[in-house]
Design a protein around this motif. Structure first.
Motif, PDB file in Angstrom:
ATOM      1  N   ALA A 192       0.828  -1.209   0.000  1.00 14.83           N
ATOM      2  CA  ALA A 192       0.000   0.000   0.000  1.00 14.83           C
ATOM      3  C   ALA A 192       0.859   1.254   0.000  1.00 14.83           C
ATOM      4  N   ALA A 193       1.924   1.262   0.801  1.00 12.68           N
ATOM      5  CA  ALA A 193       2.772   2.445   0.893  1.00 12.68           C
ATOM      6  C   ALA A 193       3.600   2.637  -0.369  1.00 12.68           C
ATOM      7  N   ASN A 194       4.186   1.566  -0.893  1.00 12.17           N
ATOM      8  CA  ASN A 194       5.106   1.692  -2.020  1.00 12.17           C
ATOM      9  C   ASN A 194       4.417   1.976  -3.344  1.00 12.17           C
ATOM     10  N   PHE A 195       3.152   1.623  -3.444  1.00  9.19           N
ATOM     11  CA  PHE A 195       2.411   1.985  -4.658  1.00  9.19           C
ATOM     12  C   PHE A 195       1.450   3.141  -4.385  1.00  9.19           C
ATOM     13  N   GLY A 196       0.863   3.140  -3.199  1.00 12.30           N
ATOM     14  CA  GLY A 196      -0.136   4.158  -2.898  1.00 12.30           C
ATOM     15  C   GLY A 196       0.433   5.557  -2.757  1.00 12.30           C
ATOM     16  N   ILE A 197       1.551   5.710  -2.029  1.00 14.97           N
ATOM     17  CA  ILE A 197       2.111   7.051  -1.817  1.00 14.97           C
ATOM     18  C   ILE A 197       2.603   7.669  -3.124  1.00 14.97           C
ATOM     19  N   PRO A 198       3.441   6.970  -3.938  1.00 10.30           N
ATOM     20  CA  PRO A 198       3.845   7.560  -5.226  1.00 10.30           C
ATOM     21  C   PRO A 198       2.658   7.814  -6.160  1.00 10.30           C
ATOM     22  N   LEU A 199       1.665   6.902  -6.127  1.00 13.70           N
ATOM     23  CA  LEU A 199       0.474   7.068  -6.975  1.00 13.70           C
ATOM     24  C   LEU A 199      -0.288   8.333  -6.587  1.00 13.70           C
ATOM     25  N   LEU A 200      -0.473   8.539  -5.295  1.00 10.98           N
ATOM     26  CA  LEU A 200      -1.181   9.727  -4.821  1.00 10.98           C
ATOM     27  C   LEU A 200      -0.432  11.006  -5.212  1.00 10.98           C
ATOM     28  N   ILE A 201       0.889  10.990  -5.015  1.00  9.39           N
ATOM     29  CA  ILE A 201       1.692  12.162  -5.390  1.00  9.39           C
ATOM     30  C   ILE A 201       1.620  12.378  -6.894  1.00  9.39           C
ATOM     31  N   GLY A 202       1.626  11.267  -7.644  1.00  6.84           N
ATOM     32  CA  GLY A 202       1.553  11.369  -9.104  1.00  6.84           C
ATOM     33  C   GLY A 202       0.239  11.959  -9.576  1.00  6.84           C
ATOM     34  N   VAL A 203      -0.848  11.590  -8.935  1.00  8.24           N
ATOM     35  CA  VAL A 203      -2.159  12.149  -9.291  1.00  8.24           C
ATOM     36  C   VAL A 203      -2.180  13.652  -9.032  1.00  8.24           C
TER      37      VAL A 203
END
Length: 386
Positions: free
Chosen positions: A167-178
């Motif tokens: 969740a952290a390794n995909f979710g955090i970069p994904l959220l920042i990317g959005v």
């Protein structure tokens, strides 16, 4: 008929091998290729640096100084932030990490018991120890972290470590990317590149910090102090001090030494999020430095041919004894002064006498320290000339 089978190398931990290969390949090839075709901006750089900082400080302030060494206490919110950051750093659960680290401190440089003994070489202590089941018998042995098993945050993270990591390794970069408007770019930089850098920065503490640097506090193990390494490891480069005073919340004890982990912990205490910050006594630190200097000088003198070597050794021992005795007297008076201060007796004649003696010893200590260091420097010049 049976035959003895030759000893085999420990089994390869394929999950770890694949994680390191995939993340490194994407960081070394995918990140530059995406940058060439699509480009990056300051947003990618800032996000990556901040994520590296979050991972790094979660390990140094959380996994290391809070949970492994109990150098201070933190409230539940701070511990949850550390726990998520530790999963983001992909360095196993805090329970497992702290267990390994306590074994390391208990058996440092023991090739059979130290999980990442530096005496097995740079590669092994840096990353090799994680690629094979060198100590498989310990993988589920958490008997040395029973105190952490009473921490609900630690056990929550340990139980849900895989889910939290994904969740952290995909979710955090994904959220920042959005938010930034470039999902793939952020997954590559704040995701893969950040993870590779974060890994090796931490690994340098196990490898480089046991190979490169000085040993001002202890020569009994391979740990080194190196201000340059501290710049990249959030203050963990002062490793010789840490191995001698492992329960101190600081690694860089001087105000000017780069130790952002120390500054973070201190800030948390100021705002009421942390407490019980442990510090080693200054006199004990000075005694450790004096003892180490004495050991080095004695060994150097013993290994060279000088006509007055015995006399020099006697003089060295006399200066050392005088200095350490002054330190012990200073420590005793300082304790008396602190006790008088606590009891609010500083206005009494007895307390005034203690204060006067304390100030007097402060001056004597400085003079004796300078004399001791000057004497050692003279010896150093003399045996260098031989």
């Amino acid at each position: 008929m049976s035959f003895d089978t030759p000893s085999k190398k420990p089994k390869i931990i394929w999950l770890n091998v694949l994680v390191f290969i995939i993340t490194s390949t994407v960081a070394l090839i995918g990140v530059p290729l995406y940058g060439y075709f699509y480009g990056y901006d300051w947003g990618h750089l800032i996000a990556t640096v901040l994520c590296i900082g979050y991972c790094g400080m979660s390990i140094t302030a959380g996994y290391h100084r809070l949970w492994s060494h109990k150098a201070y206490q933190a409230n539940a919110l701070v511990r949850v932030i550390y726990a998520i950051g530790g999963a983001f750093a992909v360095q196993n659960s805090a329970l497992h990490w702290a267990s390994d680290h306590r074994v390391h401190h208990g058996h440092v440089d023991d090739n059979d018991k130290d999980p990442y003994s530096a005496k097995k070489g740079f590669w092994y202590s840096h990353i090799g120890w994680m690629l094979r089941e060198y100590q498989a018998h310990r993988y589920q042995d958490y008997s040395n972290v029973k105190d952490l098993q009473r921490d609900p945050v630690v056990m929550w993270q340990h139980k849900h470590y895989l889910v939290l990591t994904l969740a952290a390794n995909f979710g955090i970069p994904l959220l920042i990317g959005v938010i930034h408007g470039d999902i793939w770019g952020m997954l590559l930089t704040a995701g893969f590149l950040r993870l590779v850098i974060s890994h090796h920065v931490t690994f340098f503490i196990n490898s480089l910090a046991h190979i490169w640097g000085s040993q001002p506090y202890n020569v009994k193990n391979t740990a080194r102090d190196n201000g340059f390494i501290a710049l990249f490891t959030f203050g963990e480069g002062y490793h010789n001090f840490h191995h001698h005073f492992q329960n101190d919340y600081r690694n860089g004890i001087k105000w000017w030494q780069f130790d952002p982990t120390k500054w973070l912990i201190r800030l948390l205490s100021v705002i009421g999020f942390a407490n019980n910050l442990k510090r080693s006594d200054d006199t004990k630190i000075e005694l450790a430095k004096a003892e180490t200097l004495m050991q080095k000088a004695s060994q150097q003198l013993a290994n060279i041919n000088l006509p007055d070597k015995d006399t020099l050794l006697e003089s060295l021992k006399a200066e050392y004894d005088s200095y350490t005795q002054q330190l012990m007297d200073f420590y005793d008076v300082k304790r008396q002064w602190v006790n008088a201060h606590k009891k609010q007796l500083l206005e009494s004649p007895e307390a005034q006498e203690i204060v006067h003696k304390y100030q007097e010893l402060c001056e004597h200590i400085q003079e004796q320290r300078e004399k001791w260091q000057a004497f050692h420097q003279q010896l150093k010049l003399k045996y260098q000339a031989v």
